[in-house]
Write an enzyme that holds these catalytic residues in place. Sequence first.
Site, PDB file in Angstrom:
ATOM      1  N   LYS A  73       8.028   2.157  -9.773  1.00 27.25           N
ATOM      2  CA  LYS A  73       6.887   1.379  -9.996  1.00 27.25           C
ATOM      3  C   LYS A  73       6.037   1.980 -10.983  1.00 27.25           C
ATOM      4  CE  LYS A  73       7.600  -0.772  -5.534  1.00 27.25           C
ATOM      5  NZ  LYS A  73       7.412  -1.019  -4.109  1.00 27.25           N
ATOM      6  N   GLN A 116       3.107   1.437   0.005  1.00 27.55           N
ATOM      7  CA  GLN A 116       4.514   1.521   0.170  1.00 27.55           C
ATOM      8  C   GLN A 116       4.856   1.356   1.685  1.00 27.55           C
ATOM      9  OE1 GLN A 116       6.676   0.910  -2.329  1.00 27.55           O
ATOM     10  NE2 GLN A 116       8.414   1.076  -1.118  1.00 27.55           N
ATOM     11  N   ASP A 127       0.681  -6.708  -4.252  1.00 27.68           N
ATOM     12  CA  ASP A 127       1.975  -7.035  -3.170  1.00 27.68           C
ATOM     13  C   ASP A 127       2.039  -8.235  -2.533  1.00 27.68           C
ATOM     14  OD1 ASP A 127       4.065  -5.492  -2.937  1.00 27.68           O
ATOM     15  OD2 ASP A 127       3.277  -4.378  -1.071  1.00 27.68           O
TER      16      ASP A 127
HETATM   17  N1  GUN Z   1       9.154  -1.609   0.810  1.00 30.87           N
HETATM   18  C1  GUN Z   1      10.239  -2.108   0.421  1.00 30.87           C
HETATM   19  N2  GUN Z   1       9.907  -3.245  -0.533  1.00 30.87           N
HETATM   20  C2  GUN Z   1       8.342  -3.157  -0.609  1.00 30.87           C
HETATM   21  C3  GUN Z   1       7.586  -3.864  -1.254  1.00 30.87           C
HETATM   22  O1  GUN Z   1       7.888  -4.975  -2.028  1.00 30.87           O
HETATM   23  N3  GUN Z   1       6.201  -3.759  -1.060  1.00 30.87           N
HETATM   24  C4  GUN Z   1       5.761  -2.671  -0.113  1.00 30.87           C
HETATM   25  N4  GUN Z   1       4.526  -2.472  -0.151  1.00 30.87           N
HETATM   26  N5  GUN Z   1       6.810  -1.684   0.508  1.00 30.87           N
HETATM   27  C5  GUN Z   1       7.881  -2.137   0.232  1.00 30.87           C
END
Ligand code: GUN
Length: 295
Positions: A63, A107, A130
């Site tokens: 990311k 995350q 998100d």
């Molecule tokens: N863990 C797995 N996929 C995601 C996501 O799209 N966002 C976040 N914050 N954590 C994740």
Amino acid sequence: MSSQQSDFERTPGGAVLMDGKRLRDELIVSLRSTIAAAGDPEVCLATVLVGDDKPSQVYVKSKGKKAVEAGLQSRHVGLGADSTQSEVEAAVRELVEDPGVHGILVQLPLPDGLDPEPVLDLIPPEKDVDGLTERSMGRLVRGKLGHAPCTPLGVMRLLDRYGVETSGRNAVVVGRSTLVGLPQVLLLGRKGADATVTLAHSRTSDLAAVCRDADIIVAAAGIARLIGAEHVKPGAAVIDVGISRTEDGIVGDVDFDAVQAVAGAVTPMPGGTGPMTIACLMENTYAAYGMMQGS
Ligand code: GUN
């Protein structure tokens, strides 16, 4: 089939391959030029990772890398697996209060013993790129300005890019998670997309019959190879959001080899919805900047 569709790469069975990596790259190049045309404002995505879970480290690193490629700034906050609830909350609060941070991604999952809810609750809707928090979800339901979760948004972008009509079509979403299934139903059914949406799940009786009615199937149940050829109406679009770790490695919810022989369009796995989640995170971050500027 539109003339544009005839140019797309196809599977051996003739289905259009909905290539998420390719579309991600296109969206990132496009975002980079949008940001350059706006005079290269400093737009910052902050990622928070607690603990040392390897897959999460890989996701967060990717990311950050894609953010820089898109012309965004990336700030990373890494906290040890032994962090307390209040240490995690203090780190997120600092990002919330920093006017130089436009998007915040915590995350998930957090390590055992930490509660994600009070952490996510700290993030205001404008910075919740998100789209995961209660307030963002409420805005999506109410049709108010906010960020939609990146994975279902990425699915909508794939459908659009690969010429899959949604208006008036039947869509089945398999899986009712707050991260994917529920917001996917809202995005497919809202004005503009206008699909007629059925929400199916692990307790749906005769899932194959329900799915065979669909022009679009979004498989997001997290059950390895749940969707086979018998679930797919000839010509339907099948999108795989599942990810399961099995003895055969990482597999999706769709039995790709079987489904590609029947479907009209299908996502690869990997290389389908995963890259699109990241592209949409970058788009949401730039939109967050716009919201904070009031534009
Ligand atoms: N863990 C797995 N996929 C995601 C996501 O799209 N966002 C976040 N914050 N954590 C994740």
